[in-house]
Design an enzyme around this catalytic site. Structure first.
Site, PDB file in Angstrom:
ATOM      1  N   SER A 148     -62.956 -21.185  21.464  1.00 45.06           N
ATOM      2  CA  SER A 148     -64.195 -20.492  21.810  1.00 45.06           C
ATOM      3  C   SER A 148     -63.872 -19.018  21.920  1.00 45.06           C
ATOM      4  O   SER A 148     -62.709 -18.636  22.124  1.00 45.06           O
ATOM      5  CB  SER A 148     -64.716 -21.012  23.160  1.00 45.06           C
ATOM      6  OG  SER A 148     -65.752 -20.204  23.671  1.00 45.06           O
ATOM      7  N   TYR A 161     -64.126 -23.791  32.081  1.00 45.36           N
ATOM      8  CA  TYR A 161     -64.243 -23.726  30.622  1.00 45.36           C
ATOM      9  C   TYR A 161     -63.335 -22.631  30.056  1.00 45.36           C
ATOM     10  O   TYR A 161     -62.622 -22.844  29.068  1.00 45.36           O
ATOM     11  CB  TYR A 161     -65.696 -23.460  30.242  1.00 45.36           C
ATOM     12  CG  TYR A 161     -66.006 -23.582  28.767  1.00 45.36           C
ATOM     13  CD1 TYR A 161     -66.251 -24.827  28.200  1.00 45.36           C
ATOM     14  CD2 TYR A 161     -66.070 -22.462  27.950  1.00 45.36           C
ATOM     15  CE1 TYR A 161     -66.550 -24.945  26.841  1.00 45.36           C
ATOM     16  CE2 TYR A 161     -66.369 -22.576  26.596  1.00 45.36           C
ATOM     17  CZ  TYR A 161     -66.609 -23.821  26.054  1.00 45.36           C
ATOM     18  OH  TYR A 161     -66.899 -23.930  24.715  1.00 45.36           O
TER      19      TYR A 161
END
Length: 266
Positions: A148, A161
């Site tokens: 990401s 995350y």
């Protein structure tokens, strides 16, 4: 689908978390280019079967489904070993499974932290651990981890995350060095915001965490990070994946492709 074609005929690919969203799109792109697919993920059994049958019919490849729970190492191992048993090989492992939760650190539920680290990071290790011996025997393999932009930079309220995706980036580099002389590559794709079901859920969570409207989240939080002011598309991510698994990407190793509209250039 992607506009980029590479011949993957006869190859076999596992895509974790592929019953919806990015994973389903990545499986579609690989199947479109000739790879047999093993789907994995959660969802309604009939919907999963419809997806499996649709991919097989549309692309003329074999598509199977394995319901391994990405929090259970023995099931992850079985996903990989049963793929080799069924097809006799494993050429591509796409670690895509992921979940998200948005909250301040002092309010972050411990079970959510454990689940995010388990699915987004630890499952990558277990899948790769099972896949690497197969790829070593073949003398070739491609491991692609969906990281990401949050594997490169941080945002508030996403501590688990961000920690997990930074871990994915470190693992990608380390594994790439271990297998570099054995015909195996390990790389990552770092998307910015893609309008997936996961991001749709984040919009509401972020609105509550920040005390703003959902419209403001999209405009001032999500797309504010991306200079193009556009969500990344599935097709754009598929193009990156096809490059990494193709012969053209054979010397791309321990690295990443950022598909984030310029977010991490800032």
């Amino acid at each position: 689908m992607s506009g980029i074609r590479t011949d993957l005929s006869g190859q076999v690919a596992i895509v974790t978390g592929s019953t919806s969203g990015i994973g389903a799109a990545m499986a579609d792109a690989l199947a479109e280019n000739g790879a047999h697919i093993v789907l994995n993920g959660l969802g309604d059994a009939q919907e999963i079967e419809t997806l499996r049958a649709s991919l097989a019919e549309k692309h003329g490849v074999e598509v199977r489904y394995h319901g391994a729970n990405m929090l259970k190492p023995d099931e992850i191992s079985d996903l990989v070993t049963s793929t080799e048993e069924a097809f006799g090989r494993l050429d591509i492992l796409m670690n895509n499974a992921g979940i998200q939760h948005v909250a301040p650190v002092d309010e972050f539920p411990e079970d959510k932290w454990d689940a995010i680290l388990g699915i987004n990071l630890t499952s990558v290790f277990h899948a790769a651990k099972a896949a690497v011996p197969i790829m070593k025997r073949q003398g070739k393999g491609r491991i692609v981890n969906l990281a990401s932009a949050h594997g490169l930079v941080a945002s508030p309220f996403k501590s688990a995350y961000v920690a997990a995706k930074h871990g994915v980036m470190g693992f990608t580099k380390s594994l790439a060095l271990e297998v570099a002389e054995q015909g195996i590559t390990c790389n990552a794709i770092c998307p910015g915001y893609v309008k997936t079901p996961l991001v749709e859920n984040q919009i509401g969570d972020t609105a509550r965490a920040r005390g703003i409207s959902e419209e403001e989240v999209v405009r001032d939080v999500l797309l504010a990070a991306q200079p193009t002011k556009q969500f990344v598309t599935y097709e754009q991510l598929a193009g990156a994946l096809l490059y990494l698994v193709s012969d053209a990407g054979a010397n791309m190793n321990g690295s990443w492709i950022s598909v984030d509209g310029g977010w991490t250039a800032k």
